[in-house]
Design an enzyme around this catalytic site. Structure first.
Site, PDB file in Angstrom:
ATOM      1  N   GLU A  39      69.080  84.203 -46.806  1.00 29.16           N
ATOM      2  CA  GLU A  39      69.347  83.113 -47.742  1.00 29.16           C
ATOM      3  C   GLU A  39      69.400  81.771 -47.033  1.00 29.16           C
ATOM      4  OE1 GLU A  39      69.131  83.275 -50.870  1.00 29.16           O
ATOM      5  OE2 GLU A  39      69.052  85.446 -51.066  1.00 29.16           O
ATOM      6  N   TYR A 119      75.823  78.425 -53.779  1.00 32.71           N
ATOM      7  CA  TYR A 119      74.633  79.263 -53.945  1.00 32.71           C
ATOM      8  C   TYR A 119      74.632  80.425 -52.945  1.00 32.71           C
ATOM      9  CZ  TYR A 119      70.140  81.079 -52.949  1.00 32.71           C
ATOM     10  OH  TYR A 119      69.154  81.969 -52.682  1.00 32.71           O
ATOM     11  N   ASP A 137      69.936  78.476 -57.658  1.00 27.89           N
ATOM     12  CA  ASP A 137      69.128  77.790 -56.641  1.00 27.89           C
ATOM     13  C   ASP A 137      68.003  77.040 -57.367  1.00 27.89           C
ATOM     14  OD1 ASP A 137      67.366  79.755 -57.432  1.00 27.89           O
ATOM     15  OD2 ASP A 137      66.736  80.287 -55.404  1.00 27.89           O
TER      16      ASP A 137
END
Ligand code: SF4
Length: 363
Positions: A39, A119, A137
């Site tokens: 991520e 996020y 996102d």
């Protein structure tokens, strides 16, 4: 047309995701460290760029404990070319903080760690731990704005309602559906079908309820306030070879901190670029130089600044030593052996002797 029902969206989305999800390395073996790493790497960066970086990274540091013991310069070097280096530094700081106990599972604990925002916390909590945590996102933002034909700028007044809508989808999913699957399904839809410039509504599993599609104008969403144009800034950089190596300086903490670069400076105008470069070498590494030739120009955009750098080949006398701008100076025969910013790579690539591949523009 009313916004599509949350339960209907989930019911259409999840089977589609299970059938169409891409086989990505961080999906093959799910653990909190790999989710966090992927991520962080994926922020502002395309999947196909990230894949080789991710694979090299986990081959070298397969878990948090091995990463926690790594040297920061080595970590930055593996990150070199991905840009946004604060992500790498924060990842290392996280690893050192939680190496023994592992990453926490709740959004609030994750958010207390360096560099983990709402996020990333939602991604780790939902994908790795199965916590019902929404996330928004860029992909999810676009999908939700189009589905509901939202009139507010999602980076402004529309932000909170978007998170509320994502939360509503999680509630509708109930206990039957893995929260990580729901988040990844939304992200996957945005990445592969509801793309920024060419949404493929004919292939979309939620087209029946989509308001933007119903209006025949998906590209009208997300609605955005006009962006500030990046401020133009001028710069110079010099490639100085000594004994077959090139002189590089290491930046102090802050913007691009810890990364290496050819000697250079921004110059505000009113000064000839060659004179600015001569002054930069004298004040930053204590070397008197003369200009040999102008090699080219690199234009590089940071978030709010567009930097146009003239690159020169220079020759000089004296031993380079770190002064005003740098914490360390080295003569490096292989620039790939130290962590470079993307801008530094692009400047070095202008020097044909180094044979570096040209890096794409980015931070
Ligand atoms: S129907 Fe089109 S605009 Fe709507 S979510 Fe699907 S791809 Fe995006």
């Amino acid at each position: 047309m009313t916004p599509p029902d949350a339960a209907d969206l989930v019911a259409a989305l999840i089977p589609w995701y299970r059938r169409h999800r891409r086989d990505l390395p961080w999906r093959r073996e799910v653990d909190p460290y790999r989710v966090l790493l992927s991520e962080l790497m994926l922020q502002q960066t395309r999947v196909d760029t990230v894949v080789p970086y991710f694979e090299r990274f986990v081959a070298r540091w397969p878990d948090l404990a091995s990463l926690a013991a790594a040297d920061e310069e080595e970590v930055l070097r593996e990150w070199s070319g991905l840009g946004y280096y604060s992500r790498a530094r924060n990842l290392l700081r996280c690893a050192r903080l939680v190496a023994e106990g592992g990453l926490p599972s709740t959004v609030s604990e994750l958010r207390a760690l360096p560099g983990i925002g709402p996020y990333t916390a939602g991604a780790v909590a939902s994908i790795a731990y199965g916590v019902s945590a929404p996330l928004v996102d860029g992909n999810v933002e676009r999908v939700l704005c189009r589905l509901d034909a939202r009139s507010e700028d999602p980076r402004g007044a529309g932000r909170a309602p978007l998170w509320a809508r994502a939360t509503e989808l999680h509630r509708a999913a109930g206990d039957e559906i893995h929260p990580g699957d729901l988040n990844q399904a939304l992200m996957e839809l945005g990445a592969t079908v509801c793309t920024p410039r060419a949404p493929s509504c004919v292939r979309c599993p939620v087209a029946a309820g989509c308001r933007a599609h119903g209006q025949g104008d998906p590209l009208a969403y997300p609605r955005r306030a006009p962006r500030r144009r990046p401020t133009p800034v001028r710069g110079v950089a010099g490639l100085l070879w000594i004994d077959g190596g090139i002189v590089l300086g290491r930046r102090p903490a802050g913007l691009l901190g810890g990364l290496w670069e050819p000697v250079g400076a921004e110059h505000p105008g009113g000064v000839e670029p060659e004179a600015a470069l001569v002054a930069a070498f004298a004040t930053q590494v204590g070397v008197e130089i003369e200009i040999v030739s102008r090699l080219g120009v690199v234009v590089h955009t940071f978030t709010h600044r567009r930097l146009t750098t003239i690159v020169y080949e220079v020759r000089g006398s004296g031993a380079p030593t770190p002064k005003a701008r740098y914490t360390e100076v080295r003569i490096v025969s292989d620039p790939e052996s130290v962590p470079l910013s993307t801008l530094a790579r692009r400047i070095l690539a202008v020097g044909p002797q180094l044979g570096l591949p040209l890096a794409a523009e980015g931070s």
